[in-house]
Design a protein around this motif. Structure first.
Motif, PDB file in Angstrom:
ATOM      1  N   GLU A   1       0.823  -1.209   0.000  1.00 38.50           N
ATOM      2  CA  GLU A   1       0.000   0.000   0.000  1.00 38.50           C
ATOM      3  C   GLU A   1       0.861   1.265   0.000  1.00 38.50           C
ATOM      4  OE1 GLU A   1      -2.208  -3.416   0.944  1.00 38.50           O
ATOM      5  OE2 GLU A   1      -0.480  -2.649   2.071  1.00 38.50           O
ATOM      6  N   ILE A   2       1.907   1.280   0.821  1.00 37.30           N
ATOM      7  CA  ILE A   2       2.824   2.429   0.846  1.00 37.30           C
ATOM      8  C   ILE A   2       3.556   2.524  -0.484  1.00 37.30           C
ATOM      9  CG2 ILE A   2       4.933   3.360   1.884  1.00 37.30           C
ATOM     10  CD1 ILE A   2       2.561   3.853   3.638  1.00 37.30           C
ATOM     11  N   ALA A   3       3.949   1.394  -1.038  1.00 40.79           N
ATOM     12  CA  ALA A   3       4.620   1.386  -2.336  1.00 40.79           C
ATOM     13  C   ALA A   3       3.743   2.034  -3.403  1.00 40.79           C
ATOM     14  CB  ALA A   3       4.986  -0.042  -2.746  1.00 40.79           C
ATOM     15  N   GLU A   4       2.454   1.742  -3.367  1.00 41.10           N
ATOM     16  CA  GLU A   4       1.521   2.313  -4.344  1.00 41.10           C
ATOM     17  C   GLU A   4       1.463   3.837  -4.234  1.00 41.10           C
ATOM     18  OE1 GLU A   4      -0.520   1.699  -6.954  1.00 41.10           O
ATOM     19  OE2 GLU A   4       0.584  -0.174  -7.101  1.00 41.10           O
ATOM     20  N   ARG A   5       1.441   4.344  -2.996  1.00 36.87           N
ATOM     21  CA  ARG A   5       1.423   5.793  -2.810  1.00 36.87           C
ATOM     22  C   ARG A   5       2.691   6.426  -3.375  1.00 36.87           C
ATOM     23  NH1 ARG A   5      -0.409   7.616   3.147  1.00 36.87           N
ATOM     24  NH2 ARG A   5      -0.245   9.674   2.141  1.00 36.87           N
ATOM     25  N   CYS A   6       3.796   5.738  -3.214  1.00 32.61           N
ATOM     26  CA  CYS A   6       5.070   6.253  -3.734  1.00 32.61           C
ATOM     27  C   CYS A   6       5.095   6.201  -5.261  1.00 32.61           C
ATOM     28  CB  CYS A   6       6.231   5.463  -3.150  1.00 32.61           C
ATOM     29  SG  CYS A   6       6.382   5.623  -1.345  1.00 32.61           S
ATOM     30  N   LEU A   7       4.615   5.116  -5.829  1.00 30.92           N
ATOM     31  CA  LEU A   7       4.545   4.997  -7.284  1.00 30.92           C
ATOM     32  C   LEU A   7       3.683   6.105  -7.876  1.00 30.92           C
ATOM     33  CD1 LEU A   7       4.091   1.126  -7.644  1.00 30.92           C
ATOM     34  CD2 LEU A   7       6.130   2.440  -8.251  1.00 30.92           C
ATOM     35  N   ASN A   8       2.616   6.439  -7.178  1.00 41.35           N
ATOM     36  CA  ASN A   8       1.717   7.495  -7.654  1.00 41.35           C
ATOM     37  C   ASN A   8       2.354   8.877  -7.600  1.00 41.35           C
ATOM     38  OD1 ASN A   8      -0.359   5.706  -8.216  1.00 41.35           O
ATOM     39  ND2 ASN A   8      -1.311   5.919  -6.202  1.00 41.35           N
ATOM     40  N   MET A   9       3.461   8.983  -6.853  1.00 37.60           N
ATOM     41  CA  MET A   9       4.176  10.257  -6.771  1.00 37.60           C
ATOM     42  C   MET A   9       5.435  10.264  -7.640  1.00 37.60           C
ATOM     43  SD  MET A   9       3.969  11.560  -2.829  1.00 37.60           S
ATOM     44  CE  MET A   9       4.348  10.003  -2.036  1.00 37.60           C
ATOM     45  N   ASN A  10       5.491   9.353  -8.612  1.00 40.89           N
ATOM     46  CA  ASN A  10       6.603   9.382  -9.560  1.00 40.89           C
ATOM     47  C   ASN A  10       7.908   8.849  -8.968  1.00 40.89           C
ATOM     48  OD1 ASN A  10       7.734   9.933 -12.100  1.00 40.89           O
ATOM     49  ND2 ASN A  10       8.375  12.000 -11.506  1.00 40.89           N
ATOM     50  N   PHE A  11       7.792   7.937  -7.970  1.00 43.49           N
ATOM     51  CA  PHE A  11       8.979   7.354  -7.358  1.00 43.49           C
ATOM     52  C   PHE A  11       9.181   5.917  -7.821  1.00 43.49           C
ATOM     53  CE2 PHE A  11       8.759  11.044  -4.819  1.00 43.49           C
ATOM     54  CZ  PHE A  11      10.031  11.231  -4.288  1.00 43.49           C
ATOM     55  N   TYR A  12      10.449   5.529  -7.861  1.00 46.12           N
ATOM     56  CA  TYR A  12      10.819   4.148  -8.130  1.00 46.12           C
ATOM     57  C   TYR A  12      11.010   3.430  -6.795  1.00 46.12           C
ATOM     58  CZ  TYR A  12      11.814   5.403 -12.999  1.00 46.12           C
ATOM     59  OH  TYR A  12      11.706   5.825 -14.301  1.00 46.12           O
ATOM     60  N   ILE A  13      10.758   2.129  -6.803  1.00 50.34           N
ATOM     61  CA  ILE A  13      10.956   1.307  -5.623  1.00 50.34           C
ATOM     62  C   ILE A  13      12.256   0.534  -5.799  1.00 50.34           C
ATOM     63  CG2 ILE A  13      10.016  -0.534  -4.189  1.00 50.34           C
ATOM     64  CD1 ILE A  13       8.323   2.057  -4.215  1.00 50.34           C
ATOM     65  N   SER A  14      13.193   0.736  -4.880  1.00 51.07           N
ATOM     66  CA  SER A  14      14.484   0.064  -4.950  1.00 51.07           C
ATOM     67  C   SER A  14      14.587  -1.016  -3.884  1.00 51.07           C
ATOM     68  CB  SER A  14      15.623   1.079  -4.767  1.00 51.07           C
ATOM     69  OG  SER A  14      16.877   0.440  -4.934  1.00 51.07           O
ATOM     70  N   LEU A  15      14.958  -2.214  -4.310  1.00 55.57           N
ATOM     71  CA  LEU A  15      15.068  -3.351  -3.401  1.00 55.57           C
ATOM     72  C   LEU A  15      16.520  -3.772  -3.260  1.00 55.57           C
ATOM     73  CD1 LEU A  15      12.016  -5.430  -4.674  1.00 55.57           C
ATOM     74  CD2 LEU A  15      12.123  -3.973  -2.641  1.00 55.57           C
ATOM     75  N   GLY A  16      16.881  -4.165  -2.047  1.00 55.16           N
ATOM     76  CA  GLY A  16      18.242  -4.583  -1.747  1.00 55.16           C
ATOM     77  C   GLY A  16      18.284  -5.952  -1.117  1.00 55.16           C
ATOM     78  N   GLY A  17      19.345  -6.202  -0.354  1.00 57.78           N
ATOM     79  CA  GLY A  17      19.587  -7.500   0.256  1.00 57.78           C
ATOM     80  C   GLY A  17      18.407  -8.138   0.978  1.00 57.78           C
ATOM     81  N   PRO A  18      17.603  -7.354   1.727  1.00 58.75           N
ATOM     82  CA  PRO A  18      16.498  -7.973   2.475  1.00 58.75           C
ATOM     83  C   PRO A  18      15.518  -8.785   1.628  1.00 58.75           C
ATOM     84  CG  PRO A  18      16.923  -5.793   3.337  1.00 58.75           C
ATOM     85  CD  PRO A  18      17.808  -5.947   2.123  1.00 58.75           C
ATOM     86  N   VAL A  19      15.407  -8.489   0.327  1.00 56.79           N
ATOM     87  CA  VAL A  19      14.471  -9.260  -0.503  1.00 56.79           C
ATOM     88  C   VAL A  19      14.917 -10.724  -0.618  1.00 56.79           C
ATOM     89  CG1 VAL A  19      15.512  -8.908  -2.791  1.00 56.79           C
ATOM     90  CG2 VAL A  19      13.018  -9.087  -2.580  1.00 56.79           C
ATOM     91  N   THR A  20      16.195 -10.983  -0.314  1.00 53.78           N
ATOM     92  CA  THR A  20      16.716 -12.356  -0.385  1.00 53.78           C
ATOM     93  C   THR A  20      16.582 -13.100   0.942  1.00 53.78           C
ATOM     94  OG1 THR A  20      18.998 -11.845   0.304  1.00 53.78           O
ATOM     95  CG2 THR A  20      18.456 -11.553  -2.039  1.00 53.78           C
ATOM     96  N   PHE A  21      16.208 -12.386   2.010  1.00 55.96           N
ATOM     97  CA  PHE A  21      16.119 -13.035   3.320  1.00 55.96           C
ATOM     98  C   PHE A  21      14.924 -13.981   3.356  1.00 55.96           C
ATOM     99  CE2 PHE A  21      18.125  -9.024   5.483  1.00 55.96           C
ATOM    100  CZ  PHE A  21      19.304  -9.269   4.809  1.00 55.96           C
TER     101      PHE A  21
END
Length: 256
Positions: free
Chosen positions: A160-180
């Protein structure tokens, strides 16, 4: 080729073997990196590195933990640095409610000033968010940050927070935690966010991906992040590598 959008090669942890670290990154297929400076020391080191290595670019800003130390002179300095041809973003900036060095009201003020500066110099922004989801998105919306857009660095929030950020012209960057193994939120976000709005990063020397968790992170490991996203999205690694690199170059205005 891979684009690591957030590295701290200017950290003390890389002082003794920076050449070897950069060479391992190249061997792993990393073609570009953005070195992030967030106070006087790390900004000056970032500037030195981008002058020395063609593959490195810089983001300069003031970290929320140290917001209480930022002066008007620092803000003016950031404005001057924004004119450097290899400074491609302002940040990292934002809010950090985990540490208590800088009061929340001071953090918010410094955050707003940097957003306003970014709009003035027309550069995207790199957002640091720790335990401050609601206030981060509220300030971004109130300051109309969509005008410059930017990166939600090492995103750990909800879909839900990601969607609000996408709506404001932001990219979502993922790092090491996505592999945990138990990182439910980053995995959900990786599946949800469209490929043309995703970026990858290491945040090295911090947050090393599996199987290096707890050890010093380095840019070569960004490939492990890309591999995990490819698995979650059920696409080839090459698709993730090419698309996230294309996204980064577009956001940062890098044309080669």
């Amino acid at each position: 080729m891979l684009f690591d959008t957030h590295v701290h090669l200017n950290a003390d942890q890389f002082e003794d073997d920076i050449e070897e670290v950069i060479e391992r990154a190249r061997e792993a297929g990393v073609s570009e990196m953005v070195v992030v400076g967030f106070d006087e020391k790390t900004i000056n080191r970032a500037l030195h590195l981008i002058e020395k290595y063609d593959m490195l670019y810089a983001a300069v800003g003031w970290h929320p933990v140290d917001a209480i130390d930022m002066t008007d002179e620092h803000l003016n300095w950031l404005e001057e640095l924004a004119a450097h041809p290899k400074v491609v973003a302002l940040g990292e900036m934002g809010l950090d409610y985990h540490w208590d060095k800088s009061p929340k009201d001071v953090q918010k003020e410094v955050f707003r000033k940097q957003i306003q500066l970014a709009k003035k110099v027309k550069l995207p922004i790199v957002i640091h968010n720790r335990e401050a989801d609601q206030d981060i998105v509220d300030i971004l919306e109130e300051e109309d940050a969509r005008e410059v857009g930017g990166i939600m660095h090492c995103f750990g929030g909800s879909v839900e927070i990601a969607e609000r950020c996408l709506n404001m012209n932001f990219y979502i960057s993922l790092g090491g935690p996505v592999t945990f193994k138990n990182a439910k939120r980053p995995k959900e976000v990786a599946k949800h966010v469209p490929m043309d709005r995703l970026l990858i990063e290491t945040d090295c020397p911090y947050l090393a991906p599996h199987p290096y968790r707890g050890k010093r992170n380095e840019p070569a490991y960004v490939k492990l992040v890309a591999e995990q996203i490819a698995e979650l999205k059920e696409v080839d690694l090459e698709v993730v590598a090419n698309k996230t690199r294309e996204n980064a170059k577009r956001l940062f205005g890098i044309i080669r």
